[in-house]
Design a protein around this motif. Structure first.
Motif, PDB file in Angstrom:
ATOM      1  N   ASN A   5      16.326  14.596  12.822  1.00 45.07           N
ATOM      2  CA  ASN A   5      17.681  14.805  12.291  1.00 45.07           C
ATOM      3  C   ASN A   5      17.642  15.408  10.896  1.00 45.07           C
ATOM      4  OD1 ASN A   5      18.872  13.645  14.572  1.00 45.07           O
ATOM      5  ND2 ASN A   5      18.618  11.596  13.718  1.00 45.07           N
ATOM      6  N   GLY A   6      16.452  15.632  10.367  1.00 43.09           N
ATOM      7  CA  GLY A   6      16.307  16.207   9.032  1.00 43.09           C
ATOM      8  C   GLY A   6      16.298  15.183   7.908  1.00 43.09           C
ATOM      9  N   GLU A   7      16.362  13.904   8.244  1.00 42.26           N
ATOM     10  CA  GLU A   7      16.342  12.858   7.217  1.00 42.26           C
ATOM     11  C   GLU A   7      14.912  12.627   6.732  1.00 42.26           C
ATOM     12  OE1 GLU A   7      17.678   8.213   6.585  1.00 42.26           O
ATOM     13  OE2 GLU A   7      18.338   9.280   8.376  1.00 42.26           O
ATOM     14  N   ARG A   8      14.766  12.600   5.414  1.00 41.35           N
ATOM     15  CA  ARG A   8      13.437  12.417   4.812  1.00 41.35           C
ATOM     16  C   ARG A   8      13.232  10.947   4.445  1.00 41.35           C
ATOM     17  NH1 ARG A   8      12.922  16.952   0.267  1.00 41.35           N
ATOM     18  NH2 ARG A   8      10.950  15.900   0.035  1.00 41.35           N
ATOM     19  N   HIS A   9      12.018  10.462   4.724  1.00 38.79           N
ATOM     20  CA  HIS A   9      11.656   9.078   4.440  1.00 38.79           C
ATOM     21  C   HIS A   9      10.420   9.077   3.543  1.00 38.79           C
ATOM     22  CE1 HIS A   9      14.347   8.036   7.763  1.00 38.79           C
ATOM     23  NE2 HIS A   9      13.739   8.999   8.444  1.00 38.79           N
ATOM     24  N   LYS A  10      10.584   8.626   2.312  1.00 33.13           N
ATOM     25  CA  LYS A  10       9.465   8.610   1.367  1.00 33.13           C
ATOM     26  C   LYS A  10       8.496   7.492   1.744  1.00 33.13           C
ATOM     27  CE  LYS A  10      10.519   8.787  -2.971  1.00 33.13           C
ATOM     28  NZ  LYS A  10      10.844   8.474  -4.372  1.00 33.13           N
ATOM     29  N   ILE A  11       7.211   7.855   1.899  1.00 29.74           N
ATOM     30  CA  ILE A  11       6.211   6.841   2.241  1.00 29.74           C
ATOM     31  C   ILE A  11       5.171   6.650   1.139  1.00 29.74           C
ATOM     32  CG2 ILE A  11       6.513   7.090   4.735  1.00 29.74           C
ATOM     33  CD1 ILE A  11       3.878   8.721   4.752  1.00 29.74           C
ATOM     34  N   ALA A  12       5.055   7.596   0.238  1.00 33.77           N
ATOM     35  CA  ALA A  12       4.091   7.472  -0.860  1.00 33.77           C
ATOM     36  C   ALA A  12       4.553   8.317  -2.031  1.00 33.77           C
ATOM     37  CB  ALA A  12       2.694   7.901  -0.417  1.00 33.77           C
ATOM     38  N   GLU A  13       4.244   7.827  -3.231  1.00 39.64           N
ATOM     39  CA  GLU A  13       4.627   8.541  -4.445  1.00 39.64           C
ATOM     40  C   GLU A  13       3.594   8.262  -5.524  1.00 39.64           C
ATOM     41  OE1 GLU A  13       8.643   8.981  -7.104  1.00 39.64           O
ATOM     42  OE2 GLU A  13       8.218   7.022  -6.234  1.00 39.64           O
ATOM     43  N   THR A  14       3.265   9.306  -6.274  1.00 40.57           N
ATOM     44  CA  THR A  14       2.313   9.137  -7.375  1.00 40.57           C
ATOM     45  C   THR A  14       2.798   9.920  -8.588  1.00 40.57           C
ATOM     46  OG1 THR A  14      -0.008   9.304  -8.032  1.00 40.57           O
ATOM     47  CG2 THR A  14       0.824  11.063  -6.650  1.00 40.57           C
ATOM     48  N   ASN A  15       2.459   9.404  -9.734  1.00 46.65           N
ATOM     49  CA  ASN A  15       2.756  10.073 -10.998  1.00 46.65           C
ATOM     50  C   ASN A  15       1.445  10.459 -11.657  1.00 46.65           C
ATOM     51  OD1 ASN A  15       5.669   9.783 -11.110  1.00 46.65           O
ATOM     52  ND2 ASN A  15       5.266   7.605 -11.304  1.00 46.65           N
ATOM     53  N   LYS A  16       1.464  11.534 -12.400  1.00 49.99           N
ATOM     54  CA  LYS A  16       0.266  11.991 -13.095  1.00 49.99           C
ATOM     55  C   LYS A  16      -0.254  10.880 -14.010  1.00 49.99           C
ATOM     56  CE  LYS A  16      -1.467  15.853 -15.761  1.00 49.99           C
ATOM     57  NZ  LYS A  16      -1.112  17.142 -16.356  1.00 49.99           N
ATOM     58  N   ALA A  33      -9.306   0.619  14.926  1.00 53.18           N
ATOM     59  CA  ALA A  33     -10.055   1.606  14.149  1.00 53.18           C
ATOM     60  C   ALA A  33      -9.171   2.839  14.008  1.00 53.18           C
ATOM     61  CB  ALA A  33     -11.350   1.963  14.873  1.00 53.18           C
ATOM     62  N   GLY A  34      -9.287   3.521  12.899  1.00 53.99           N
ATOM     63  CA  GLY A  34      -8.484   4.706  12.668  1.00 53.99           C
ATOM     64  C   GLY A  34      -7.144   4.412  12.015  1.00 53.99           C
ATOM     65  N   THR A  35      -6.929   3.161  11.622  1.00 54.12           N
ATOM     66  CA  THR A  35      -5.711   2.796  10.900  1.00 54.12           C
ATOM     67  C   THR A  35      -5.971   2.950   9.410  1.00 54.12           C
ATOM     68  OG1 THR A  35      -4.981   1.262  12.619  1.00 54.12           O
ATOM     69  CG2 THR A  35      -4.117   0.900  10.412  1.00 54.12           C
ATOM     70  N   LEU A  36      -5.031   3.560   8.719  1.00 57.94           N
ATOM     71  CA  LEU A  36      -5.159   3.764   7.275  1.00 57.94           C
ATOM     72  C   LEU A  36      -4.352   2.709   6.538  1.00 57.94           C
ATOM     73  CD1 LEU A  36      -5.955   5.655   4.827  1.00 57.94           C
ATOM     74  CD2 LEU A  36      -3.679   6.624   5.118  1.00 57.94           C
ATOM     75  N   HIS A  37      -5.021   2.012   5.624  1.00 57.25           N
ATOM     76  CA  HIS A  37      -4.351   1.049   4.749  1.00 57.25           C
ATOM     77  C   HIS A  37      -4.399   1.619   3.331  1.00 57.25           C
ATOM     78  CE1 HIS A  37      -4.313  -1.973   7.897  1.00 57.25           C
ATOM     79  NE2 HIS A  37      -5.581  -1.715   8.112  1.00 57.25           N
ATOM     80  N   ALA A  38      -3.240   1.987   2.797  1.00 53.07           N
ATOM     81  CA  ALA A  38      -3.150   2.531   1.437  1.00 53.07           C
ATOM     82  C   ALA A  38      -2.536   1.449   0.553  1.00 53.07           C
ATOM     83  CB  ALA A  38      -2.324   3.800   1.425  1.00 53.07           C
ATOM     84  N   GLU A  39      -3.393   0.680  -0.060  1.00 44.67           N
ATOM     85  CA  GLU A  39      -2.974  -0.510  -0.805  1.00 44.67           C
ATOM     86  C   GLU A  39      -2.014  -0.193  -1.952  1.00 44.67           C
ATOM     87  OE1 GLU A  39      -5.092  -4.158  -3.178  1.00 44.67           O
ATOM     88  OE2 GLU A  39      -6.206  -3.109  -1.626  1.00 44.67           O
ATOM     89  N   ARG A  40      -2.291   0.846  -2.705  1.00 39.47           N
ATOM     90  CA  ARG A  40      -1.452   1.166  -3.866  1.00 39.47           C
ATOM     91  C   ARG A  40      -0.021   1.515  -3.494  1.00 39.47           C
ATOM     92  NH1 ARG A  40      -3.777   2.762  -9.014  1.00 39.47           N
ATOM     93  NH2 ARG A  40      -6.004   2.331  -8.958  1.00 39.47           N
ATOM     94  N   PHE A  41       0.178   1.983  -2.277  1.00 35.08           N
ATOM     95  CA  PHE A  41       1.506   2.405  -1.846  1.00 35.08           C
ATOM     96  C   PHE A  41       2.172   1.379  -0.943  1.00 35.08           C
ATOM     97  CE2 PHE A  41      -0.940   6.424  -2.369  1.00 35.08           C
ATOM     98  CZ  PHE A  41      -0.350   6.793  -3.566  1.00 35.08           C
ATOM     99  N   GLY A  42       1.483   0.304  -0.594  1.00 34.55           N
ATOM    100  CA  GLY A  42       2.057  -0.663   0.332  1.00 34.55           C
ATOM    101  C   GLY A  42       2.310  -0.015   1.685  1.00 34.55           C
ATOM    102  N   LEU A  43       1.368   0.801   2.117  1.00 32.33           N
ATOM    103  CA  LEU A  43       1.546   1.638   3.299  1.00 32.33           C
ATOM    104  C   LEU A  43       0.388   1.444   4.265  1.00 32.33           C
ATOM    105  CD1 LEU A  43       2.945   4.112   4.720  1.00 32.33           C
ATOM    106  CD2 LEU A  43       1.457   5.554   3.316  1.00 32.33           C
TER     107      LEU A  43
END
Length: 169
Positions: A135-146, A82-92
């Motif tokens: 280390n300052g490295e960015r990891h994209k986990i979700a993206e959306t366009n208008k 419980a408390g796990t998020l499944h974001a289907e549109r982002f494969g996340l």
């Protein structure tokens, strides 16, 4: 998107089976063509070697990502909590300890190794959510366009990650 870890493993198994079938087919075609004294058989053998190497690397990468989580048992257990998020549109999927991105290939980000999260904006058109490690490295986990219909789910992911980092402090 796979809402269970078993589904994720089944997709991976299917992909590996397809890659293995391609490898065997190319190899067999190469051998048969060489037996029939056609020089193009060498080309098929070379392609089969390349396909075999790619399959090996893909398997190693997948196993390495699973190992980041401490093994498949840990991820399987956390996917079902419980408390796990499944974001289907982002494969996340975001569990208690990990952010698991399935696209374009499996990436497991241990949340304890992340310093912060950020939202990147490209005008009014695009938004992206990043986890930033120490280390300052960015990891994209979700993206959306208008206008792509995923704004609501993006906001849900943002809120979930925001709450995670707020509770962690």
């Amino acid at each position: 998107m796979n809402s269970s870890f078993e589904q994720l493993l089944n997709v991976q198994k299917k992909s590996m089976t397809t890659s293995l079938t391609t490898f065997v087919s190319l190899f067999a075609a190469g051998v048969l063509l060489l037996l029939a004294k056609h020089r193009i058989g060498w080309f098929f053998l070379a392609l089969s070697v390349a396909a075999g190497c790619l399959l090996y690397l893909k398997t190693q990468k997948f196993n390495g990502e699973i190992a980041k989580a401490g093994g498949s048992d840990v991820l399987n257990r956390q996917f079902g909590e419980a408390g796990t998020l499944h974001a289907e549109r982002f494969g996340l999927t975001i569990t208690r300890d990990f952010a698991v991105c399935e696209r374009p290939s499996l990436k497991v980000y241990p949340l304890k190794e992340m310093q912060k999260f950020e939202v990147g904006l490209a005008g009014d058109v695009q938004k992206a959510l990043f986890l930033t490690d120490f280390n300052g490295e960015r990891h994209k986990i979700a993206e959306t366009n208008k206008g792509d219909g995923s704004q609501e789910e993006f906001d849900r992911v943002y809120e979930f990650v925001c709450n995670y980092f707020a509770e962690r402090k």
